[in-house]
Write a protein that holds these residues in place. Structure first.
Motif, PDB file in Angstrom:
ATOM      1  N   ARG A   7       0.868  -1.187   0.000  1.00  8.38           N
ATOM      2  CA  ARG A   7       0.000   0.000   0.000  1.00  8.38           C
ATOM      3  C   ARG A   7       0.901   1.232   0.000  1.00  8.38           C
ATOM      4  O   ARG A   7       1.700   1.426   0.920  1.00  8.38           O
ATOM      5  CB  ARG A   7      -0.929  -0.004   1.211  1.00  8.38           C
ATOM      6  CG  ARG A   7      -2.058   1.032   1.099  1.00  8.38           C
ATOM      7  CD  ARG A   7      -3.163   0.775   2.108  1.00  8.38           C
ATOM      8  NE  ARG A   7      -4.300   1.659   1.881  1.00  8.38           N
ATOM      9  CZ  ARG A   7      -5.264   1.450   0.994  1.00  8.38           C
ATOM     10  NH1 ARG A   7      -5.238   0.351   0.270  1.00  8.38           N
ATOM     11  NH2 ARG A   7      -6.247   2.305   0.847  1.00  8.38           N
ATOM     12  N   ILE A   8       0.773   2.050  -1.031  1.00 10.44           N
ATOM     13  CA  ILE A   8       1.623   3.227  -1.210  1.00 10.44           C
ATOM     14  C   ILE A   8       0.748   4.434  -1.497  1.00 10.44           C
ATOM     15  O   ILE A   8      -0.037   4.429  -2.460  1.00 10.44           O
ATOM     16  CB  ILE A   8       2.621   3.020  -2.365  1.00 10.44           C
ATOM     17  CG1 ILE A   8       3.502   1.802  -2.109  1.00 10.44           C
ATOM     18  CG2 ILE A   8       3.482   4.263  -2.566  1.00 10.44           C
ATOM     19  CD1 ILE A   8       4.395   1.443  -3.267  1.00 10.44           C
ATOM     20  N   GLU A   9       0.853   5.437  -0.642  1.00  9.20           N
ATOM     21  CA  GLU A   9       0.102   6.689  -0.817  1.00  9.20           C
ATOM     22  C   GLU A   9      -1.381   6.408  -1.050  1.00  9.20           C
ATOM     23  O   GLU A   9      -2.025   7.015  -1.912  1.00  9.20           O
ATOM     24  CB  GLU A   9       0.696   7.505  -1.968  1.00  9.20           C
ATOM     25  CG  GLU A   9       2.135   7.932  -1.703  1.00  9.20           C
ATOM     26  CD  GLU A   9       2.757   8.704  -2.856  1.00  9.20           C
ATOM     27  OE1 GLU A   9       2.048   8.981  -3.855  1.00  9.20           O
ATOM     28  OE2 GLU A   9       3.959   9.018  -2.769  1.00  9.20           O
ATOM     29  N   GLY A  10      -1.900   5.468  -0.295  1.00  8.35           N
ATOM     30  CA  GLY A  10      -3.326   5.157  -0.362  1.00  8.35           C
ATOM     31  C   GLY A  10      -3.720   4.220  -1.487  1.00  8.35           C
ATOM     32  O   GLY A  10      -4.905   3.892  -1.622  1.00  8.35           O
ATOM     33  N   ARG A  11      -2.765   3.758  -2.285  1.00  8.81           N
ATOM     34  CA  ARG A  11      -3.055   2.849  -3.388  1.00  8.81           C
ATOM     35  C   ARG A  11      -2.548   1.445  -3.048  1.00  8.81           C
ATOM     36  O   ARG A  11      -1.409   1.290  -2.600  1.00  8.81           O
ATOM     37  CB  ARG A  11      -2.369   3.312  -4.672  1.00  8.81           C
ATOM     38  CG  ARG A  11      -2.572   4.774  -5.021  1.00  8.81           C
ATOM     39  CD  ARG A  11      -3.967   5.033  -5.499  1.00  8.81           C
ATOM     40  NE  ARG A  11      -4.091   6.391  -6.024  1.00  8.81           N
ATOM     41  CZ  ARG A  11      -5.244   6.968  -6.322  1.00  8.81           C
ATOM     42  NH1 ARG A  11      -6.375   6.290  -6.166  1.00  8.81           N
ATOM     43  NH2 ARG A  11      -5.287   8.209  -6.793  1.00  8.81           N
ATOM     44  N   GLU A  12      -3.370   0.459  -3.272  1.00  3.86           N
ATOM     45  CA  GLU A  12      -2.934  -0.918  -3.078  1.00  3.86           C
ATOM     46  C   GLU A  12      -2.438  -1.472  -4.405  1.00  3.86           C
ATOM     47  O   GLU A  12      -3.149  -1.426  -5.410  1.00  3.86           O
ATOM     48  CB  GLU A  12      -4.072  -1.786  -2.545  1.00  3.86           C
ATOM     49  CG  GLU A  12      -3.606  -3.201  -2.202  1.00  3.86           C
ATOM     50  CD  GLU A  12      -4.682  -4.031  -1.540  1.00  3.86           C
ATOM     51  OE1 GLU A  12      -4.550  -4.329  -0.338  1.00  3.86           O
ATOM     52  OE2 GLU A  12      -5.655  -4.381  -2.239  1.00  3.86           O
ATOM     53  N   LEU A  13      -1.227  -1.998  -4.398  1.00  4.46           N
ATOM     54  CA  LEU A  13      -0.633  -2.530  -5.615  1.00  4.46           C
ATOM     55  C   LEU A  13      -0.214  -3.973  -5.414  1.00  4.46           C
ATOM     56  O   LEU A  13       0.294  -4.349  -4.353  1.00  4.46           O
ATOM     57  CB  LEU A  13       0.587  -1.693  -6.022  1.00  4.46           C
ATOM     58  CG  LEU A  13       0.297  -0.247  -6.404  1.00  4.46           C
ATOM     59  CD1 LEU A  13       0.708   0.687  -5.287  1.00  4.46           C
ATOM     60  CD2 LEU A  13       0.996   0.119  -7.694  1.00  4.46           C
ATOM     61  N   ARG A  14      -0.400  -4.765  -6.461  1.00  7.17           N
ATOM     62  CA  ARG A  14       0.008  -6.159  -6.441  1.00  7.17           C
ATOM     63  C   ARG A  14       1.347  -6.314  -7.145  1.00  7.17           C
ATOM     64  O   ARG A  14       1.532  -5.819  -8.247  1.00  7.17           O
ATOM     65  CB  ARG A  14      -1.034  -7.023  -7.149  1.00  7.17           C
ATOM     66  CG  ARG A  14      -0.675  -8.518  -7.209  1.00  7.17           C
ATOM     67  CD  ARG A  14      -1.833  -9.314  -7.790  1.00  7.17           C
ATOM     68  NE  ARG A  14      -2.051  -8.972  -9.189  1.00  7.17           N
ATOM     69  CZ  ARG A  14      -1.528  -9.635 -10.226  1.00  7.17           C
ATOM     70  NH1 ARG A  14      -0.725 -10.679 -10.003  1.00  7.17           N
ATOM     71  NH2 ARG A  14      -1.797  -9.268 -11.461  1.00  7.17           N
ATOM     72  N   ILE A  15       2.259  -6.998  -6.492  1.00  6.04           N
ATOM     73  CA  ILE A  15       3.547  -7.331  -7.098  1.00  6.04           C
ATOM     74  C   ILE A  15       3.485  -8.814  -7.438  1.00  6.04           C
ATOM     75  O   ILE A  15       3.550  -9.673  -6.565  1.00  6.04           O
ATOM     76  CB  ILE A  15       4.726  -7.036  -6.142  1.00  6.04           C
ATOM     77  CG1 ILE A  15       4.644  -5.598  -5.596  1.00  6.04           C
ATOM     78  CG2 ILE A  15       6.043  -7.283  -6.865  1.00  6.04           C
ATOM     79  CD1 ILE A  15       4.648  -4.525  -6.661  1.00  6.04           C
TER      80      ILE A  15
END
Length: 302
Positions: A7-15
């Motif tokens: 979770r970065i700057e309110g965004r959830e990202l999948r790696i």
């Protein structure tokens, strides 16, 4: 390893496939971590510029392709800008950088103009490349270029290409067209070629260059791009396009010393040597220089 979520700057990202090797000995997860550390230095210049990335889905040793158009699966929060028939990604923030990192985008190339001033470059840029192995002649050419620029009342920042060359950036007011800046670039290129004919060439055909350094003034144009400062390069060593101090251009210097593994220590020591380009306090007005050139019928520098 299963996919990772951050979770970065309110965004959830999948790696996805975080253990996949993108560089020898470097996993995608480690790659993403490196990008987060580079972001404070990389992002200031690339923001609001038309982005072209080079993607290596299977890592640096695999096949690659250029990504200009935003992919259909891009998150809705990824900002874009249209130019001609292409809808470009705008690398505005850390979540976008990490999302691109997950797509195995290993290089970040950006336009010379910005979306808020399309058609008006923010710098004069000169690309200096060797025709044969060795870096001494490239450094010599860069120093001669700076000497000529200073005689014209200009100065700039030099950076490695991350490969075999050097690039010089001169901040200018974004109100001059590419046609106008080309007049200055060509003037300088022809002057340098004439003064140092055994060192410098503007010959585009590689087979005609011999051992001379190629001074590329043609790359600086609308619709074209150049590797961004602090962008990695898709090479096994994971080299970085790195801004330099002019005094570093001396015998023994090699651009191969700047890699994903070494760049962070350098940044802690030197901070952002590209700040005067990405966040300039002064931009040169080219009006008088263009007026001078318009009155001349030859390409001799005075």
């Amino acid at each position: 390893m299963d996919d990772q979520y951050v979770r970065i700057e309110g965004r959830e990202l999948r790696i996805s496939n975080p253990e996949k090797l993108l560089f020898p000995g470097l996993t995608k997860w480690e790659w993403v971590l490196h990008l987060t550390r580079l972001a404070p230095y990389l992002l200031p210049y690339v923001r609001k510029r038309f982005l072209t990335t080079i993607r290596y889905p299977e890592g640096v040793d695999g096949e690659f392709f250029y990504q200009k158009n935003v992919p259909s699966h891009a998150p809705e929060w990824v900002q874009t800008a249209k130019s001609g028939e292409i809808t470009y990604i705008l690398l505005q923030d850390l979540p976008t950088l990490v999302w691109l990192g997950n797509l195995a985008c290993l290089e970040f190339h950006v336009s010379f103009d910005r979306v808020d001033h399309p058609g008006y470059p923010t710098e004069l840029v000169f690309d200096i490349d060797p025709s044969v192995s060795g870096f001494e002649s490239v450094m010599e050419t860069a120093l001669y270029t700076r000497e000529a620029l200073r005689s014209m009342g200009l100065d700039g920042v030099v950076k490695t290409s991350g490969a075999t060359g050097l690039q010089i950036y001169v901040p200018i007011q974004p109100r001059f067209t590419f046609e106008e800046t080309r007049k200055i670039s060509e003037f300088l290129a022809r002057y340098l070629q004439k003064k140092y004919p055994h060192l410098i060439t503007i010959e585009r055909k590689v087979k005609k260059r011999g051992h001379r350094v190629y001074f590329d003034y043609l790359q600086h144009w609308g619709g074209k791009t150049l590797i961004a400062a602090y962008s990695p390069r898709a090479r096994p060593e994971a080299t970085i396009s790195t801004p330099l101090k002019w005094e570093e251009l001396k015998p023994g210097f090699t651009p191969r010393q700047f890699t994903l593994e070494t760049i962070h220590q350098r940044l802690e020591k030197e901070q952002d040597l590209f700040a005067s380009i990405s966040q300039p306090h002064h931009r040169y007005d080219l009006t008088d220089l263009l007026g001078f050139l318009s009155k001349r019928r030859n390409l001799d520098l005075v």
